[in-house]
Design a protein around this motif. Structure first.
Motif, PDB file in Angstrom:
ATOM      1  N   LEU A 159       3.277   8.943  -4.190  1.00 56.64           N
ATOM      2  CA  LEU A 159       4.541   8.479  -4.759  1.00 56.64           C
ATOM      3  C   LEU A 159       5.225   7.467  -3.845  1.00 56.64           C
ATOM      4  CD1 LEU A 159       5.921  11.799  -6.275  1.00 56.64           C
ATOM      5  CD2 LEU A 159       5.078   9.801  -7.523  1.00 56.64           C
ATOM      6  N   VAL A 160       5.149   7.672  -2.551  1.00 57.60           N
ATOM      7  CA  VAL A 160       5.723   6.720  -1.596  1.00 57.60           C
ATOM      8  C   VAL A 160       4.969   5.396  -1.666  1.00 57.60           C
ATOM      9  CG1 VAL A 160       6.027   6.233   0.870  1.00 57.60           C
ATOM     10  CG2 VAL A 160       6.702   8.453  -0.056  1.00 57.60           C
ATOM     11  N   GLN A 161       3.636   5.447  -1.758  1.00 52.94           N
ATOM     12  CA  GLN A 161       2.849   4.218  -1.884  1.00 52.94           C
ATOM     13  C   GLN A 161       3.223   3.445  -3.142  1.00 52.94           C
ATOM     14  OE1 GLN A 161      -1.173   5.680  -1.782  1.00 52.94           O
ATOM     15  NE2 GLN A 161      -1.329   5.512   0.445  1.00 52.94           N
ATOM     16  N   ILE A 162       3.376   4.163  -4.265  1.00 54.86           N
ATOM     17  CA  ILE A 162       3.753   3.510  -5.521  1.00 54.86           C
ATOM     18  C   ILE A 162       5.128   2.861  -5.392  1.00 54.86           C
ATOM     19  CG2 ILE A 162       4.380   3.956  -7.927  1.00 54.86           C
ATOM     20  CD1 ILE A 162       2.156   6.145  -7.889  1.00 54.86           C
ATOM     21  N   ALA A 163       6.067   3.568  -4.790  1.00 53.30           N
ATOM     22  CA  ALA A 163       7.419   3.026  -4.618  1.00 53.30           C
ATOM     23  C   ALA A 163       7.399   1.796  -3.719  1.00 53.30           C
ATOM     24  CB  ALA A 163       8.341   4.098  -4.029  1.00 53.30           C
TER      25      ALA A 163
END
Length: 72
Positions: free
Chosen positions: A59-63
């Protein structure tokens, strides 16, 4: 005990399906068996923690990608 209708309300409609898919993909890549009946009480704490950490990382990578303008 926490109830299902607690504070974990989704902001984006349809996000639940995407999160479920991410959970299954994370479990598959980590070799964790997700129960077909949906009961997670038999999953080891270590495996549950690994899944949570993996999902958070994704999720952090996507953000970060979205903030940098490189949406997939």
């Amino acid at each position: 005990m926490a109830s299902k209708s607690g504070s974990n309300r989704l902001v984006v409609p349809g996000a639940k399906q995407a999160l479920e898919q991410m959970k299954f993909e994370a479990a598959q890549s980590l070799g964790v068996q997700i129960p077909a009946d949906g009961y997670y009480g038999n999953i080891a704490t270590r495996d549950a923690g690994s899944l949570g950490g993996y999902i958070t990382k994704k999720l952090v990578q996507i953000a970060e990608q979205q903030l940098s303008g490189n949406q997939r």
